[in-house]
Design an enzyme around this catalytic site. Structure first.
Site, mmCIF file in Angstrom:
data_model
loop_
_atom_site.group_PDB
_atom_site.id
_atom_site.type_symbol
_atom_site.label_atom_id
_atom_site.label_comp_id
_atom_site.label_asym_id
_atom_site.label_seq_id
_atom_site.Cartn_x
_atom_site.Cartn_y
_atom_site.Cartn_z
ATOM 1 N N LYS A 53 0.838 -1.204 0.000
ATOM 2 C CA LYS A 53 0.000 0.000 0.000
ATOM 3 C C LYS A 53 0.873 1.254 0.000
ATOM 4 C CE LYS A 53 -3.826 -2.463 2.143
ATOM 5 N NZ LYS A 53 -4.552 -2.876 3.344
ATOM 6 N N GLN A 97 -4.686 -1.553 9.449
ATOM 7 C CA GLN A 97 -4.605 -2.891 8.851
ATOM 8 C C GLN A 97 -5.215 -3.928 9.792
ATOM 9 O OE1 GLN A 97 -3.588 -3.462 5.722
ATOM 10 N NE2 GLN A 97 -3.878 -5.655 5.858
ATOM 11 N N ASP A 120 -11.072 2.619 3.608
ATOM 12 C CA ASP A 120 -11.470 1.207 3.489
ATOM 13 C C ASP A 120 -12.972 1.086 3.246
ATOM 14 O OD1 ASP A 120 -9.408 -0.723 3.714
ATOM 15 O OD2 ASP A 120 -9.151 -0.252 5.843
HETATM 16 N N1 GUN Z 1 -6.777 -6.823 5.966
HETATM 17 C C1 GUN Z 1 -7.033 -7.585 4.876
HETATM 18 N N2 GUN Z 1 -7.640 -6.849 3.934
HETATM 19 C C2 GUN Z 1 -7.764 -5.612 4.432
HETATM 20 C C3 GUN Z 1 -8.306 -4.394 3.919
HETATM 21 O O1 GUN Z 1 -8.809 -4.311 2.798
HETATM 22 N N3 GUN Z 1 -8.236 -3.321 4.744
HETATM 23 C C4 GUN Z 1 -7.702 -3.381 5.974
HETATM 24 N N4 GUN Z 1 -7.691 -2.269 6.717
HETATM 25 N N5 GUN Z 1 -7.198 -4.486 6.494
HETATM 26 C C5 GUN Z 1 -7.231 -5.591 5.704
#
Ligand code: GUN
Length: 288
Positions: A53, A97, A120
């Site tokens: 990311k 996350q 998100d």
């Molecule tokens: N963990 C696995 N996929 C995601 C996601 O799309 N966003 C976040 N914040 N954590 C994750």
């Protein structure tokens, strides 16, 4: 034999478009969008996702802010960091996350993030906006799935759409996005009596349950669009989807591979949300 949908190439094109739009925003306003990513603990898979990311942010021209907190972080400490980032006028997106280490309350964290910075799209306010069909922010993985479906040229309108899985992150919002485009949507889950009977009706099939190879070729309607959201790591360390690719590709019209299908789209959509969040905040005079 199905046409393989190249998620990597489609995601790269979307990131390129975002990069150009970001350069224009910076040139016209002097403001650079910023995404703050919080990683609590040392889960190795999460560390890889977070790094990807960060890289994507740098590639499209955003500021990437990374916060790495120890697994022993308290709820109060995490809340305080989110509050600081919520109040920071130079931060457009906040992403914590998941999963969080034991002892931290995920739901409380999601509620704490300011909805306008919730890239998100996990906050109940934004989930509600998705249901109403009018939000600025879109759920990343489901939106990425829609882009992959659009890339085939197959229209969702009037089609039988079957979503396997009812998670808050994928299955539920996915069903809303398909409905928004006038699909006839069925959501299957672990209690569905006859899964194959339902999936065989699908013109568009989205598998998001996290069970390797659950969907086999005999469960697919000939010519269907099959989107595999599953990412399962086998005993050999290899990634496989929820769809048994070898048998499915003989029946489907279009199919996504794992890896290289939905995965790259999620990050591209995260970048898109961050840019949209920045644009919306600028329009309200909030960008610093
Ligand atoms: N963990 C696995 N996929 C995601 C996601 O799309 N966003 C976040 N914040 N954590 C994750």
């Amino acid at each position: 034999m199905a046409t393989i949908i190249d998620g990597k190439a489609i995601a790269a094109q979307i990131r390129q478009n975002i990069k150009e739009e970001t350069a224009q925003l910076i040139a016209s306003t002097g403001y650079t969008p910023a995404l703050a990513v919080i990683l609590v603990g040392d889960d190795p898979a999460s560390a890889v996702y977070v790094r990807n990311k960060q890289r994507a942010c740098e590639e499209v021209g955003f500021r990437a802010l990374e916060y790495r907190l120890p697994a022993a972080t308290t709820q109060q400490e995490l809340d305080a960091l989110i509050d600081t980032l919520n109040a920071d006028g130079a931060v457009d997106g906040i992403l914590v996350q998941l999963p969080l280490p034991r002892g931290l309350d995920e739901q409380r964290v999601l509620l704490r993030i300011s909805p306008e910075k919730d890239v998100d799209c996990f906050h109940p306010y934004n989930v509600g906006r998705v249901m109403c069909g009018d939000g600025v922010l879109a759920p990343c993985t489901p939106m990425g799935v829609m882009e992959l479906i659009h890339s085939t040229g197959v229209s969702v309108s009037g089609k039988e759409c079957v979503v396997v899985g009812r998670s808050n992150i994928v299955g539920k919002p996915q069903s809303m996005l398909l409905l928004r485009e006038n699909g006839t949507v069925t959501v299957c889950h672990s209690k569905t009596a006859d899964l194959a009977e339902v999936t065989r009706r699908a013109d568009i099939l989205v598998a998001a349950v996290g069970r390797a190879g659950l969907i086999t070729g005999d469960m697919i309607k000939p010519g269907a669009v099959v989107i595999d959201v599953g990412i399962n790591r086998g005993a050999d360390g290899k990634l496989t989807g929820d769809v048994d690719f070898a048998s499915a590709k003989e029946v489907a019209g279009y199919i996504t591979p794992v890896p290289g299908g939905v995965g790259p789209m999620t990050i591209a959509m995260l970048m898109q949300n961050t840019l949209r969040a920045a644009q919306a905040r600028m329009a309200e005079g909030k960008g610093e």
